[in-house]
Design a protein around this motif. Structure first.
Motif, PDB file in Angstrom:
ATOM      1  N   THR A   1      -9.256  -3.271   0.207  1.00 25.55           N
ATOM      2  CA  THR A   1      -8.885  -2.369  -0.886  1.00 25.55           C
ATOM      3  C   THR A   1      -8.318  -3.146  -2.076  1.00 25.55           C
ATOM      4  O   THR A   1      -8.549  -2.767  -3.224  1.00 25.55           O
TER       5      THR A   1
ATOM      6  N   ALA B   1      -4.678  -0.106  -5.343  1.00 24.69           N
ATOM      7  CA  ALA B   1      -4.823  -0.836  -4.082  1.00 24.69           C
ATOM      8  C   ALA B   1      -3.810  -0.361  -3.041  1.00 24.69           C
ATOM      9  O   ALA B   1      -4.155  -0.177  -1.871  1.00 24.69           O
TER      10      ALA B   1
ATOM     11  N   LEU C   1      -4.909   3.099  -1.824  1.00 31.01           N
ATOM     12  CA  LEU C   1      -6.077   2.976  -0.947  1.00 31.01           C
ATOM     13  C   LEU C   1      -5.714   2.333   0.391  1.00 31.01           C
ATOM     14  O   LEU C   1      -6.227   2.727   1.444  1.00 31.01           O
ATOM     15  N   THR C   2      -4.837   1.348   0.357  1.00 33.75           N
ATOM     16  CA  THR C   2      -4.404   0.694   1.593  1.00 33.75           C
ATOM     17  C   THR C   2      -3.657   1.683   2.482  1.00 33.75           C
ATOM     18  O   THR C   2      -3.908   1.762   3.685  1.00 33.75           O
TER      19      THR C   2
ATOM     20  N   GLY D   1      -6.165   4.121   3.789  1.00 31.86           N
ATOM     21  CA  GLY D   1      -7.076   3.441   4.711  1.00 31.86           C
ATOM     22  C   GLY D   1      -6.432   3.136   6.049  1.00 31.86           C
ATOM     23  O   GLY D   1      -7.047   3.314   7.104  1.00 31.86           O
TER      24      GLY D   1
ATOM     25  N   THR E   1      -2.164  -6.306   0.057  1.00 29.55           N
ATOM     26  CA  THR E   1      -3.018  -5.684  -0.949  1.00 29.55           C
ATOM     27  C   THR E   1      -2.514  -5.960  -2.360  1.00 29.55           C
ATOM     28  O   THR E   1      -3.305  -6.120  -3.282  1.00 29.55           O
TER      29      THR E   1
ATOM     30  N   SER F   1      -4.682  -7.635  -5.207  1.00 30.66           N
ATOM     31  CA  SER F   1      -4.991  -6.795  -6.370  1.00 30.66           C
ATOM     32  C   SER F   1      -4.305  -7.233  -7.657  1.00 30.66           C
ATOM     33  O   SER F   1      -4.740  -6.854  -8.743  1.00 30.66           O
TER      34      SER F   1
END
Length: 168
Positions: free
Chosen positions: A66, A101, A104-105, A108, A123, A127
């Protein structure tokens, strides 16, 4: 003081020694900030849910992927620095990359049941342009696997030697 604190304290160093030595030998970024919290959790929780190999490795992998997606979509070629001009567009792109990020992390890890909080630091490292390439991501993964492998070897060794799992 917590029982086993001295062992846990030294064990953090043992865990970080392998990726640290690999970093020294290869000259690659195999020792990075988010490994510290992962090592601390492995040393203090040892056989908990948050330190299961699937979660530690999986969480960092989610963070790597991510982070790469956010960085290469929003802020390619940029790198966070200690100082930037006020209201700089480049800084805004890096901030957006880091936030996206992290979101999303988090999602996820929850979706894949690989929750490992230090992966949120991984992340951000990716990122924000500190280790932003696919090769960097692969090296991060190698370092995390090495960290977990050392932990698994040590806990298996102690488990065989004392008749029970480490930390019980």
């Amino acid at each position: 003081m917590r029982e086993g604190a001295a062992f846990s304290t030294l064990y953090v160093g043992v865990l970080l020694a392998v990726p640290g030595l690999l970093a020294w030998v290869t000259g690659q970024a195999l020792l990075f900030p988010s490994l510290g919290p992962s090592a601390f959790l492995l040393a203090t929780v040892r056989d908990g849910e948050v330190t299961a190999p699937r979660r530690v490795i999986g969480g960092h992998l989610v963070g790597i992927v991510t982070g790469l997606v956010a960085y290469h979509t929003i802020a390619p070629g940029l790198e966070v620095s200690t100082a930037a001009p006020m209201l700089a567009t480049t800084q805004l792109r890096l901030v957006a990359s880091g936030i996206v990020a992290a979101v999303l992390t988090s999602g996820g890890m929850l979706a894949t049941e690989t929750v490992h909080p230090p992966a949120c630091a991984t992340t951000l490292i990716v990122s924000l342009g500190l280790l932003p390439t696919v090769v960097d991501g692969a090296l991060i993964a190698v370092a995390v696997v090495a960290l977990v492998a050392v932990h698994e070897l040590v806990t298996a060794e102690r488990s065989l030697g004392d008749g029970g799992p480490l930390g019980r």
